[in-house]
Design a protein around this motif. Structure first.
Motif, short mmCIF file in Angstrom:
data_model
loop_
_atom_site.label_atom_id
_atom_site.label_comp_id
_atom_site.label_asym_id
_atom_site.label_seq_id
_atom_site.Cartn_x
_atom_site.Cartn_y
_atom_site.Cartn_z
N ILE A 32 0.84 -1.20 0.00
CA ILE A 32 0.00 0.00 0.00
C ILE A 32 0.88 1.25 0.00
CG2 ILE A 32 -1.60 1.33 1.45
CD1 ILE A 32 -2.93 -1.41 2.15
N ASP A 33 1.95 1.25 0.80
CA ASP A 33 2.87 2.40 0.84
C ASP A 33 3.55 2.61 -0.52
OD1 ASP A 33 2.31 3.12 3.46
OD2 ASP A 33 4.01 2.01 4.30
N GLU A 34 3.94 1.52 -1.18
CA GLU A 34 4.59 1.64 -2.48
C GLU A 34 3.62 2.17 -3.54
OE1 GLU A 34 7.83 -2.02 -1.95
OE2 GLU A 34 5.88 -2.42 -2.87
N ILE A 35 2.38 1.74 -3.49
CA ILE A 35 1.37 2.23 -4.43
C ILE A 35 1.10 3.71 -4.16
CG2 ILE A 35 -1.08 2.06 -5.08
CD1 ILE A 35 0.66 -0.13 -6.32
N HIS A 36 1.07 4.07 -2.89
CA HIS A 36 0.89 5.49 -2.52
C HIS A 36 1.99 6.34 -3.15
CE1 HIS A 36 1.39 9.02 0.14
NE2 HIS A 36 0.06 9.00 0.13
N GLU A 37 3.21 5.88 -3.07
CA GLU A 37 4.35 6.60 -3.64
C GLU A 37 4.28 6.61 -5.18
OE1 GLU A 37 7.69 8.89 -3.84
OE2 GLU A 37 6.63 8.33 -2.01
N LEU A 38 3.91 5.48 -5.77
CA LEU A 38 3.87 5.34 -7.22
C LEU A 38 2.83 6.26 -7.86
CD1 LEU A 38 5.24 3.53 -9.40
CD2 LEU A 38 3.28 2.01 -9.18
N PHE A 39 1.73 6.49 -7.16
CA PHE A 39 0.65 7.33 -7.67
C PHE A 39 0.55 8.64 -6.89
CE2 PHE A 39 -0.44 3.01 -8.86
CZ PHE A 39 -0.72 3.16 -10.21
N SER A 40 1.70 9.24 -6.61
CA SER A 40 1.74 10.45 -5.78
C SER A 40 1.57 11.74 -6.56
CB SER A 40 3.04 10.50 -4.97
OG SER A 40 4.15 10.55 -5.85
N ASP A 41 1.61 11.69 -7.89
CA ASP A 41 1.46 12.90 -8.70
C ASP A 41 0.02 13.39 -8.59
OD1 ASP A 41 1.28 14.91 -10.58
OD2 ASP A 41 2.15 13.74 -12.21
N GLU A 42 -0.17 14.47 -7.86
CA GLU A 42 -1.51 14.99 -7.59
C GLU A 42 -2.11 15.73 -8.77
OE1 GLU A 42 -1.60 17.08 -3.89
OE2 GLU A 42 -0.78 15.38 -2.79
N GLY A 43 -1.35 15.89 -9.85
CA GLY A 43 -1.87 16.55 -11.04
C GLY A 43 -2.74 15.64 -11.89
N ILE A 44 -2.78 14.38 -11.55
CA ILE A 44 -3.56 13.40 -12.31
C ILE A 44 -4.78 13.02 -11.47
CG2 ILE A 44 -3.53 11.10 -13.37
CD1 ILE A 44 -0.46 11.47 -13.64
#
Length: 178
Positions: free
Chosen positions: A97-109
């Motif tokens: 879950i932490d890795e997915i959080h980091e992987l999808f951290s671009d808040e512009g999307i």
């Protein structure tokens, strides 16, 4: 038996949307359902996305063996070749879950924001170490309680009002979480 934190939380729907929107997926005619091991299309046709074949033993419990076709990977090769943020569908499911959080951290999307919002309660409840594709049958009682609670807190309750009665809120939890 097929539920996992990704499907239970609803983030897998958003990730599958992103996978299906990739140019490579579009060229191959892949859809969102192609990235599910629950329906035909992208899952292994031999094991039906289970990764294992059950051999019936007449008077003994059934034996589970790795699927020879997909080698336990659950998906067809063309699906495994698709990469989102540098990871295949299998690598995504094996991420925490932490890795997915980091992987999808671009808040512009916008899709990333949805994924982040769904993950927040899981991380707040100390579940960041769980793999998003980990079968729920493999989690402890305390983890199962927190997964269910996080799912409700993330708004995954379909508009219903929920009353929580926590008569033993510490049962099964690690002392640091208590």
């Amino acid at each position: 038996s097929r539920s996992n934190p990704a499907t239970y939380s609803g983030i897998w729907d958003h990730i599958r949307d992103l996978l299906a929107d990739l140019d490579q997926s579009q060229k191959l005619g892949l859809t969102k359902s192609s990235f599910s091991f629950n329906v035909d299309g992208g899952r292994c046709n031999v094991c039906k996305g289970k990764g294992q074949i059950s051999i019936e033993m007449q008077f003994l419990p059934d034996v589970q063996v790795e699927c020879e076709s997909c080698k336990g990977l659950r998906f067809q090769d063309q699906i495994l070749a698709i990469k989102l943020n540098g990871k295949s569908v299998l690598e995504l499911l094996n991420s925490t879950i932490d890795e997915i959080h980091e992987l999808f951290s671009d808040e512009g999307i916008p899709a990333n924001v949805k994924i982040q919002n769904l993950l927040k309660p899981f991380r707040d409840l100390g579940l960041g170490y769980l793999r998003i594709g980990q079968p729920l049958s493999e989690v402890s009682g305390g983890e199962a309680q927190r997964i269910k609670l996080a799912s409700y807190l993330s708004g995954n309750n379909r508009g219903r009002k929920i009353l929580f009665i926590l008569d033993e809120p510490t049962t099964g939890l690690h002392p640091s979480n208590i």
